[in-house]
Design an enzyme around this catalytic site. Structure first.
Site, PDB file in Angstrom:
ATOM      1  N   TRP A   1      45.432  25.102  40.600  1.00 32.55           N
ATOM      2  CA  TRP A   1      44.070  24.761  40.178  1.00 32.55           C
ATOM      3  C   TRP A   1      43.947  23.250  39.995  1.00 32.55           C
ATOM      4  O   TRP A   1      42.938  22.636  40.386  1.00 32.55           O
ATOM      5  CB  TRP A   1      43.724  25.456  38.855  1.00 32.55           C
ATOM      6  CG  TRP A   1      43.024  26.775  38.995  1.00 32.55           C
ATOM      7  CD1 TRP A   1      43.555  28.003  38.788  1.00 32.55           C
ATOM      8  CD2 TRP A   1      41.648  26.995  39.351  1.00 32.55           C
ATOM      9  NE1 TRP A   1      42.607  28.985  38.991  1.00 32.55           N
ATOM     10  CE2 TRP A   1      41.429  28.388  39.332  1.00 32.55           C
ATOM     11  CE3 TRP A   1      40.587  26.154  39.679  1.00 32.55           C
ATOM     12  CZ2 TRP A   1      40.186  28.961  39.630  1.00 32.55           C
ATOM     13  CZ3 TRP A   1      39.347  26.724  39.974  1.00 32.55           C
ATOM     14  CH2 TRP A   1      39.154  28.095  39.956  1.00 32.55           C
TER      15      TRP A   1
ATOM     16  N   TRP B   1      18.150  20.990  30.418  1.00 35.68           N
ATOM     17  CA  TRP B   1      19.048  21.015  29.270  1.00 35.68           C
ATOM     18  C   TRP B   1      18.291  20.617  28.004  1.00 35.68           C
ATOM     19  O   TRP B   1      17.387  19.790  28.043  1.00 35.68           O
ATOM     20  CB  TRP B   1      20.221  20.057  29.493  1.00 35.68           C
ATOM     21  CG  TRP B   1      21.049  20.350  30.707  1.00 35.68           C
ATOM     22  CD1 TRP B   1      21.078  19.653  31.870  1.00 35.68           C
ATOM     23  CD2 TRP B   1      21.984  21.431  30.867  1.00 35.68           C
ATOM     24  NE1 TRP B   1      21.966  20.216  32.757  1.00 35.68           N
ATOM     25  CE2 TRP B   1      22.538  21.316  32.168  1.00 35.68           C
ATOM     26  CE3 TRP B   1      22.399  22.485  30.060  1.00 35.68           C
ATOM     27  CZ2 TRP B   1      23.482  22.196  32.671  1.00 35.68           C
ATOM     28  CZ3 TRP B   1      23.359  23.372  30.559  1.00 35.68           C
ATOM     29  CH2 TRP B   1      23.882  23.222  31.839  1.00 35.68           C
TER      30      TRP B   1
ATOM     31  N   ASN C   1      43.814  26.413  26.134  1.00 28.78           N
ATOM     32  CA  ASN C   1      43.005  26.526  27.349  1.00 28.78           C
ATOM     33  C   ASN C   1      41.937  27.613  27.257  1.00 28.78           C
ATOM     34  O   ASN C   1      40.798  27.421  27.702  1.00 28.78           O
ATOM     35  CB  ASN C   1      43.896  26.781  28.563  1.00 28.78           C
ATOM     36  CG  ASN C   1      43.114  26.732  29.867  1.00 28.78           C
ATOM     37  OD1 ASN C   1      42.489  25.728  30.183  1.00 28.78           O
ATOM     38  ND2 ASN C   1      43.109  27.843  30.604  1.00 28.78           N
TER      39      ASN C   1
ATOM     40  N   TRP D   1      26.413  19.908  30.143  1.00 30.77           N
ATOM     41  CA  TRP D   1      27.871  19.950  30.185  1.00 30.77           C
ATOM     42  C   TRP D   1      28.490  18.565  30.136  1.00 30.77           C
ATOM     43  O   TRP D   1      29.615  18.389  29.650  1.00 30.77           O
ATOM     44  CB  TRP D   1      28.361  20.689  31.429  1.00 30.77           C
ATOM     45  CG  TRP D   1      27.995  20.054  32.744  1.00 30.77           C
ATOM     46  CD1 TRP D   1      26.898  20.326  33.508  1.00 30.77           C
ATOM     47  CD2 TRP D   1      28.729  19.045  33.451  1.00 30.77           C
ATOM     48  NE1 TRP D   1      26.892  19.549  34.642  1.00 30.77           N
ATOM     49  CE2 TRP D   1      28.000  18.754  34.642  1.00 30.77           C
ATOM     50  CE3 TRP D   1      29.915  18.357  33.207  1.00 30.77           C
ATOM     51  CZ2 TRP D   1      28.426  17.807  35.564  1.00 30.77           C
ATOM     52  CZ3 TRP D   1      30.345  17.409  34.139  1.00 30.77           C
ATOM     53  CH2 TRP D   1      29.613  17.142  35.292  1.00 30.77           C
TER      54      TRP D   1
ATOM     55  N   TRP E   1      34.685  21.948  33.055  1.00 28.18           N
ATOM     56  CA  TRP E   1      33.358  21.957  32.435  1.00 28.18           C
ATOM     57  C   TRP E   1      32.295  22.473  33.397  1.00 28.18           C
ATOM     58  O   TRP E   1      31.402  23.239  33.006  1.00 28.18           O
ATOM     59  CB  TRP E   1      33.006  20.567  31.921  1.00 28.18           C
ATOM     60  CG  TRP E   1      33.461  20.398  30.504  1.00 28.18           C
ATOM     61  CD1 TRP E   1      34.631  19.855  30.068  1.00 28.18           C
ATOM     62  CD2 TRP E   1      32.753  20.825  29.335  1.00 28.18           C
ATOM     63  NE1 TRP E   1      34.704  19.922  28.689  1.00 28.18           N
ATOM     64  CE2 TRP E   1      33.569  20.507  28.216  1.00 28.18           C
ATOM     65  CE3 TRP E   1      31.534  21.446  29.116  1.00 28.18           C
ATOM     66  CZ2 TRP E   1      33.181  20.785  26.906  1.00 28.18           C
ATOM     67  CZ3 TRP E   1      31.143  21.724  27.807  1.00 28.18           C
ATOM     68  CH2 TRP E   1      31.962  21.404  26.726  1.00 28.18           C
TER      69      TRP E   1
END
Length: 463
Positions: free
Chosen positions: A274, A303, A338, A356, A379
């Protein structure tokens, strides 16, 4: 000095092939540029700066034992580092430089400016892809494009490397020891002392994880009250240990670890893949460096601009214990489990409907393992705006996440001692219980109702 090695975020002697080749070419000198204004501009956490400086201070005498002198150069930012390094090279008569690549956009701009000067000055530069197992651009679709979904990328990555048995190259023969004194530029007021920087201790940590915890990693990694993760992320972020080195060590114990992506043993290696995926994306899509949504259709999401809610999230005062405990862990230790990173990111972007980018920035300013590619990728995954992101209609319920991954509330009570006497079943959302015993003031109220917040987020993303 004909040849020098330029340390960046590759602060290691082990598995540093660029350094090895520099030594084979007669390198007796290395440089590291201290760039405090650049760190501030990038929002690098003070605790990470402290860890970085401590590691460089550790490397100085270690290099001197091998006859290599580390020069710490005082630079304000990346622009300054180019001019300072060019002056150093000119003064010392350097003809050849070895370094590992950095992939972020400002780092790339710095390097292109340096290459331009070096070409005009007849200086040879040797760049290596020491940060990754698969260099950017080497794992692509049949059409040569970057994958936009992780699983096909992982499968292609595995196909490319599953028959490779990684190994260590020994440090080549070096030179007689010299003296080295710690530079004042490496002094720091940070607080990373709980994280060791010496290779002997790190080797024990790595081997203990691989020997004792790796087989149970898949089952234990999601429980924050259990030390089931490797704890190596700060060292990977600064290149103190390399992913190449870690996979090689896993292969020493489990030769076939790359043969099947479905095996329990591969689960941890999957996290390293990843990391590679997010780095490849950063190179293939430079706009990610500028905090743009990967999926542009979500540019239309409106937002909320609510400073009070954002402050409550930052301070761990949302009224949802798992979220608040996680944010306290971050603020107090500079690290977060995590699983909890996903929970708090989902809460900020979905429950509070706050951009974000504000959360991503806050993480970078506090995390000891801050890393632009992984932080941005994580994120955007949580916010559903990213590459292969969580679908916008999948919204973590912080109460059920708490019940599932901290069933007895051990992690919650560690960071929210105000809830130490709340029964296990009620600790995940204790408001009714506290009210029933007349102790509502022990814990702040929930700043948003889960059901209402979920409906608000669904409506915003559907638009």
């Amino acid at each position: 000095m004909d040849t020098i090695f330029w340390f960046r975020r590759d602060l290691r002697l082990f598995n540093n092939f660029a350094l090895y080749d520099a030594i084979e070419s007669g390198c007796h000198d290395a440089v590291f540029c201290v760039t405090p204004e650049q760190w501030v501009q990038h929002g690098v956490a003070p605790i990470q700066v402290d860890l970085l400086k401590r590691r460089v201070a550790y490397l100085g005498p270690l290099l001197s034992e091998h006859g290599i002198k580390l020069h710490v150069l005082n630079c304000k930012d990346y622009t300054s580092s180019v001019s300072v390094l060019c002056d150093f090279i000119s003064e010392q008569g350097v003809k050849s430089i070895y370094a590992n690549k950095e992939y972020e956009i400002n780092e790339q701009l710095r390097d292109s400016q340096f290459v331009s000067w070096a070409n005009q000055s007849d200086i040879n530069i040797h760049y290596y892809d020491g940060d990754l197992i698969a260099p950017p651009g080497t794992v692509t679709t049949k059409n040569g494009d970057m994958y936009k979904v992780f699983t096909p990328f992982k499968n292609a990555w595995l196909k490319q490397y599953q028959d490779t048995h990684f190994h260590f190259n020994a440090l080549p023969d070096t030179f007689p020891a010299i003296s080295w004194n710690c530079c004042d530029l490496l002094q720091s007021d940070g607080c990373s002392s709980k994280w060791p920087v010496d290779d002997e201790t790190l080797s024990k940590v790595i081997h203990r994880f691989i020997d004792e915890k790796l087989t149970d990693y898949k089952e234990s990694r999601d429980f924050p009250a259990v030390k089931g993760t490797s704890g190596l992320s700060p060292y990977i972020a600064l290149g103190i240990v390399s992913t190449h080195q870690l996979v090689a060590l896993v292969q020493q114990r489990h030769v076939d670890v790359l043969k099947s992506a479905k095996s329990n043993l591969f689960t941890w290696v999957n996290e390293l893949v990843w990391r590679e995926f997010y780095r490849h994306l950063l190179v293939a899509f430079p706009s990610l460096n500028k905090y743009k949504n990967f999926n542009e259709k979500y540019d239309a999401v409106k937002w909320r601009q609510d400073d009070a809610d954002f402050k409550s999230w930052c301070e761990g005062k949302t009224g949802y214990p798992l979220v608040d405990a996680a944010m306290r862990q971050l603020n107090e230790t500079g690290w977060m489990h995590n699983r909890l990173r996903m929970v708090v990111a989902s809460f900020l972007t979905k429950h509070l409907l706050i951009d974000w980018r504000k959360g991503e920035r806050y993480f970078m300013q506090h995390l000891i393992d801050g890393d632009l590619a992984s932080n941005n990728g994580g994120w955007q995954w949580a916010a559903s705006t990213g590459c292969d992101a969580q679908p916008y209609f999948r919204i973590f319920n912080p109460i059920t996440q708490s019940e599932r991954f901290d069933p007895k509330g051990d992690f919650i009570r560690k960071f929210i001692p105000e809830l130490k006497n709340v029964p296990d079943k009620q600790v995940h959302f204790p408001h009714k219980y506290l009210a029933s015993i007349g102790r509502s003031d022990d814990y702040w109220p929930a700043i948003v109702d889960h059901k209402a917040a979920r409906e608000r987020a669904l409506a915003a993303f559907k638009v």
